[in-house]
Scaffold this motif. Structure first.
Motif, PDB file in Angstrom:
ATOM      1  N   LEU A 120       0.832  -1.201   0.000  1.00  0.00           N
ATOM      2  CA  LEU A 120       0.000   0.000   0.000  1.00  0.00           C
ATOM      3  C   LEU A 120       0.870   1.256   0.000  1.00  0.00           C
ATOM      4  CD1 LEU A 120      -2.780  -1.079   2.523  1.00  0.00           C
ATOM      5  CD2 LEU A 120      -2.963  -0.921   0.028  1.00  0.00           C
ATOM      6  N   GLU A 121       1.947   1.216   0.756  1.00  0.00           N
ATOM      7  CA  GLU A 121       2.855   2.362   0.777  1.00  0.00           C
ATOM      8  C   GLU A 121       3.477   2.580  -0.606  1.00  0.00           C
ATOM      9  OE1 GLU A 121       6.830   4.019   3.134  1.00  0.00           O
ATOM     10  OE2 GLU A 121       5.999   2.041   3.613  1.00  0.00           O
ATOM     11  N   ALA A 122       3.857   1.484  -1.259  1.00  0.00           N
ATOM     12  CA  ALA A 122       4.446   1.585  -2.600  1.00  0.00           C
ATOM     13  C   ALA A 122       3.441   2.163  -3.589  1.00  0.00           C
ATOM     14  CB  ALA A 122       4.931   0.216  -3.067  1.00  0.00           C
ATOM     15  N   MET A 123       2.186   1.756  -3.490  1.00  0.00           N
ATOM     16  CA  MET A 123       1.160   2.281  -4.385  1.00  0.00           C
ATOM     17  C   MET A 123       0.888   3.756  -4.111  1.00  0.00           C
ATOM     18  SD  MET A 123      -1.615  -0.795  -4.961  1.00  0.00           S
ATOM     19  CE  MET A 123      -1.625  -1.407  -3.278  1.00  0.00           C
ATOM     20  N   ASP A 124       0.849   4.136  -2.844  1.00  0.00           N
ATOM     21  CA  ASP A 124       0.634   5.550  -2.504  1.00  0.00           C
ATOM     22  C   ASP A 124       1.759   6.421  -3.053  1.00  0.00           C
ATOM     23  OD1 ASP A 124      -1.759   5.104  -1.186  1.00  0.00           O
ATOM     24  OD2 ASP A 124      -0.818   4.885   0.787  1.00  0.00           O
ATOM     25  N   LEU A 125       2.980   5.950  -2.909  1.00  0.00           N
ATOM     26  CA  LEU A 125       4.122   6.707  -3.427  1.00  0.00           C
ATOM     27  C   LEU A 125       4.059   6.809  -4.945  1.00  0.00           C
ATOM     28  CD1 LEU A 125       6.999   5.268  -1.182  1.00  0.00           C
ATOM     29  CD2 LEU A 125       6.047   7.595  -1.120  1.00  0.00           C
ATOM     30  N   ALA A 126       3.676   5.707  -5.594  1.00  0.00           N
ATOM     31  CA  ALA A 126       3.586   5.711  -7.056  1.00  0.00           C
ATOM     32  C   ALA A 126       2.469   6.639  -7.537  1.00  0.00           C
ATOM     33  CB  ALA A 126       3.356   4.290  -7.567  1.00  0.00           C
ATOM     34  N   ALA A 200      -8.975   5.575  -7.312  1.00  0.00           N
ATOM     35  CA  ALA A 200     -10.017   4.620  -6.920  1.00  0.00           C
ATOM     36  C   ALA A 200      -9.481   3.197  -6.939  1.00  0.00           C
ATOM     37  CB  ALA A 200     -11.225   4.751  -7.843  1.00  0.00           C
ATOM     38  N   LEU A 201      -8.615   2.899  -7.884  1.00  0.00           N
ATOM     39  CA  LEU A 201      -8.008   1.567  -7.949  1.00  0.00           C
ATOM     40  C   LEU A 201      -7.169   1.307  -6.704  1.00  0.00           C
ATOM     41  CD1 LEU A 201      -7.132  -1.052  -9.379  1.00  0.00           C
ATOM     42  CD2 LEU A 201      -5.367   0.291 -10.546  1.00  0.00           C
ATOM     43  N   VAL A 202      -6.346   2.267  -6.337  1.00  0.00           N
ATOM     44  CA  VAL A 202      -5.517   2.112  -5.137  1.00  0.00           C
ATOM     45  C   VAL A 202      -6.398   1.924  -3.905  1.00  0.00           C
ATOM     46  CG1 VAL A 202      -3.871   3.281  -3.617  1.00  0.00           C
ATOM     47  CG2 VAL A 202      -3.565   3.376  -6.104  1.00  0.00           C
ATOM     48  N   GLU A 203      -7.482   2.680  -3.835  1.00  0.00           N
ATOM     49  CA  GLU A 203      -8.373   2.574  -2.675  1.00  0.00           C
ATOM     50  C   GLU A 203      -9.074   1.217  -2.634  1.00  0.00           C
ATOM     51  OE1 GLU A 203     -10.003   3.615   0.905  1.00  0.00           O
ATOM     52  OE2 GLU A 203      -8.365   4.526  -0.248  1.00  0.00           O
ATOM     53  N   ALA A 204      -9.478   0.708  -3.796  1.00  0.00           N
ATOM     54  CA  ALA A 204     -10.126  -0.606  -3.833  1.00  0.00           C
ATOM     55  C   ALA A 204      -9.176  -1.696  -3.365  1.00  0.00           C
ATOM     56  CB  ALA A 204     -10.615  -0.899  -5.250  1.00  0.00           C
ATOM     57  N   VAL A 205      -7.928  -1.595  -3.745  1.00  0.00           N
ATOM     58  CA  VAL A 205      -6.930  -2.552  -3.268  1.00  0.00           C
ATOM     59  C   VAL A 205      -6.726  -2.378  -1.764  1.00  0.00           C
ATOM     60  CG1 VAL A 205      -4.508  -3.256  -3.421  1.00  0.00           C
ATOM     61  CG2 VAL A 205      -5.771  -2.692  -5.508  1.00  0.00           C
ATOM     62  N   ARG A 206      -6.704  -1.136  -1.313  1.00  0.00           N
ATOM     63  CA  ARG A 206      -6.487  -0.858   0.113  1.00  0.00           C
ATOM     64  C   ARG A 206      -7.561  -1.489   0.991  1.00  0.00           C
ATOM     65  NH1 ARG A 206      -3.540   3.178   1.730  1.00  0.00           N
ATOM     66  NH2 ARG A 206      -3.998   4.352  -0.181  1.00  0.00           N
ATOM     67  N   ILE A 216     -12.499  -1.457 -12.009  1.00  0.00           N
ATOM     68  CA  ILE A 216     -11.877  -0.153 -12.280  1.00  0.00           C
ATOM     69  C   ILE A 216     -10.787  -0.282 -13.332  1.00  0.00           C
ATOM     70  CG2 ILE A 216     -10.421   1.664 -11.295  1.00  0.00           C
ATOM     71  CD1 ILE A 216     -11.955   1.213  -8.637  1.00  0.00           C
ATOM     72  N   ILE A 217      -9.903  -1.238 -13.148  1.00  0.00           N
ATOM     73  CA  ILE A 217      -8.791  -1.365 -14.092  1.00  0.00           C
ATOM     74  C   ILE A 217      -9.286  -1.830 -15.458  1.00  0.00           C
ATOM     75  CG2 ILE A 217      -8.184  -3.741 -13.482  1.00  0.00           C
ATOM     76  CD1 ILE A 217      -5.762  -0.876 -14.349  1.00  0.00           C
ATOM     77  N   GLU A 218     -10.313  -2.666 -15.483  1.00  0.00           N
ATOM     78  CA  GLU A 218     -10.852  -3.110 -16.765  1.00  0.00           C
ATOM     79  C   GLU A 218     -11.462  -1.942 -17.526  1.00  0.00           C
ATOM     80  OE1 GLU A 218     -13.498  -6.740 -18.627  1.00  0.00           O
ATOM     81  OE2 GLU A 218     -13.894  -6.107 -16.559  1.00  0.00           O
ATOM     82  N   ARG A 219     -12.210  -1.107 -16.835  1.00  0.00           N
ATOM     83  CA  ARG A 219     -12.832   0.048 -17.478  1.00  0.00           C
ATOM     84  C   ARG A 219     -11.766   1.025 -17.984  1.00  0.00           C
ATOM     85  NH1 ARG A 219     -16.303   0.880 -13.856  1.00  0.00           N
ATOM     86  NH2 ARG A 219     -15.137   2.395 -12.615  1.00  0.00           N
ATOM     87  N   GLU A 220     -10.736   1.234 -17.178  1.00  0.00           N
ATOM     88  CA  GLU A 220      -9.655   2.145 -17.558  1.00  0.00           C
ATOM     89  C   GLU A 220      -8.925   1.658 -18.808  1.00  0.00           C
ATOM     90  OE1 GLU A 220      -6.923   5.312 -17.365  1.00  0.00           O
ATOM     91  OE2 GLU A 220      -8.788   5.020 -16.223  1.00  0.00           O
ATOM     92  N   LEU A 221      -8.526   0.388 -18.815  1.00  0.00           N
ATOM     93  CA  LEU A 221      -7.753  -0.146 -19.932  1.00  0.00           C
ATOM     94  C   LEU A 221      -8.607  -0.338 -21.179  1.00  0.00           C
ATOM     95  CD1 LEU A 221      -5.474  -2.730 -18.092  1.00  0.00           C
ATOM     96  CD2 LEU A 221      -4.925  -0.405 -18.806  1.00  0.00           C
ATOM     97  N   GLU A 222      -9.880  -0.703 -21.004  1.00  0.00           N
ATOM     98  CA  GLU A 222     -10.762  -0.855 -22.161  1.00  0.00           C
ATOM     99  C   GLU A 222     -10.972   0.487 -22.864  1.00  0.00           C
ATOM    100  OE1 GLU A 222     -12.039  -3.251 -23.798  1.00  0.00           O
ATOM    101  OE2 GLU A 222     -11.663  -4.991 -22.520  1.00  0.00           O
ATOM    102  N   GLY A 223     -10.994   1.571 -22.078  1.00  0.00           N
ATOM    103  CA  GLY A 223     -11.127   2.888 -22.687  1.00  0.00           C
ATOM    104  C   GLY A 223      -9.937   3.219 -23.572  1.00  0.00           C
ATOM    105  N   THR A 224      -8.744   2.924 -23.071  1.00  0.00           N
ATOM    106  CA  THR A 224      -7.540   3.156 -23.878  1.00  0.00           C
ATOM    107  C   THR A 224      -7.521   2.236 -25.088  1.00  0.00           C
ATOM    108  OG1 THR A 224      -6.334   3.754 -21.865  1.00  0.00           O
ATOM    109  CG2 THR A 224      -5.024   3.277 -23.819  1.00  0.00           C
ATOM    110  N   LEU A 225      -7.962   1.018 -24.908  1.00  0.00           N
ATOM    111  CA  LEU A 225      -7.977   0.054 -26.010  1.00  0.00           C
ATOM    112  C   LEU A 225      -8.912   0.516 -27.127  1.00  0.00           C
ATOM    113  CD1 LEU A 225      -6.997  -2.622 -27.129  1.00  0.00           C
ATOM    114  CD2 LEU A 225      -8.733  -3.784 -25.756  1.00  0.00           C
ATOM    115  N   ARG A 226     -10.053   1.051 -26.769  1.00  0.00           N
ATOM    116  CA  ARG A 226     -10.984   1.571 -27.791  1.00  0.00           C
ATOM    117  C   ARG A 226     -10.338   2.708 -28.586  1.00  0.00           C
ATOM    118  NH1 ARG A 226     -14.803   0.752 -23.660  1.00  0.00           N
ATOM    119  NH2 ARG A 226     -14.662   2.943 -23.050  1.00  0.00           N
TER     120      ARG A 226
END
Length: 233
Positions: A120-126, A200-206, A216-226
């Motif tokens: 979680l700390e690594a994700m927050d920093l990222a 939101a992705l980081v929070e869902a993992v948290r 969340i990640i599926e919606r994010e990546l599918e948008g870029t894929l389109r």
């Protein structure tokens, strides 16, 4: 069979490998052919037996040759086997994104179930780095920060194969995303490009919500894929 001919100066192993490869791919030694012995090949190429041995080892690694115990070395293919890094480098970014989506959706779900405080700390920093890059950096630096966040989420799943697979993807993803940003200026109206969904992705993992993290990640990546499909069609 055509004569191999002596080689010029070093690197001899590379030259020997290339010369033998040409004999194979050119059809001079069809599949099933037993190669001449090391002594014969060394004499024809004008090199030592150790150089021939290294060349044969390289071609065996490429899937063109195979040694048979007590019989010799045989041609088993006329085209080299393309390794995974080579396939990734050659892959179309749309194909890569389709696989990336499958990998990251599963990885995010696993991360929500297995994450530790250190993860979680690594994700927050990222996430903080990504936000700084959105305000201060160019597209390349922003892409690096974005990939670093996704890497942290994948790593939180604590599956070394998934982590390694994403690491293989990262250089090709980086190049494709930088090219896409240059093509359509994705950050013109949103420099942080999806900050809300990444937070939101980081929070869902948290909070340990695998369904939410995956969605969340599926919606994010599918948008870029389109977008990629539209720009490359």
């Amino acid at each position: 069979m055509t004569s191999l001919g002596p080689l010029s100066r070093s690197p001899l192993v590379d030259q020997a490998t290339q010369r033998l490869r040409e004999q194979i791919t050119g059809g001079h030694w069809p599949v099933g052919t037993r190669l001449p012995g090391e002594t014969t090949l060394a004499k024809e190429l004008g090199v030592g037996r150790s150089t021939v041995r290294e060349a044969i080892r390289a071609l065996s690694g490429a899937g063109l040759l195979a040694a048979r115990q007590g019989s010799g070395v045989y041609v088993v293919a006329t085209e080299p086997v393309e390794d995974w890094p080579a396939r990734l480098r050659r892959a179309a970014v749309v194909d890569l994104y389709e696989v990336r989506t499958m990998v990251e959706v599963r990885a995010a779900r696993i991360a929500a179930a297995r994450r530790t405080d250190d993860d979680l700390e690594a994700m927050d920093l990222a996430l903080a780095r990504r936000r700084r890059a959105a305000e201060e950096a160019g597209d390349a630096e922003f892409v690096d920060a974005d990939i670093a966040l996704h890497t942290a989420v994948v790593a939180a799943g604590r599956n070394p194969l998934l982590t390694g697979l994403f690491a293989d993807f990262a250089p090709v993803l980086r190049r494709g995303l930088i090219d896409l940003m240059a093509l359509v200026d994705l950050r013109a109206h949103d420099p942080a490009l999806g900050d809300d969904s990444h937070a939101a992705l980081v929070e869902a993992v948290r909070v340990g919500d695998p369904d939410r993290a995956g969605q969340i990640i599926e919606r994010e990546l599918e948008g870029t894929l389109r977008l990629l499909r539209r720009e490359t069609s």
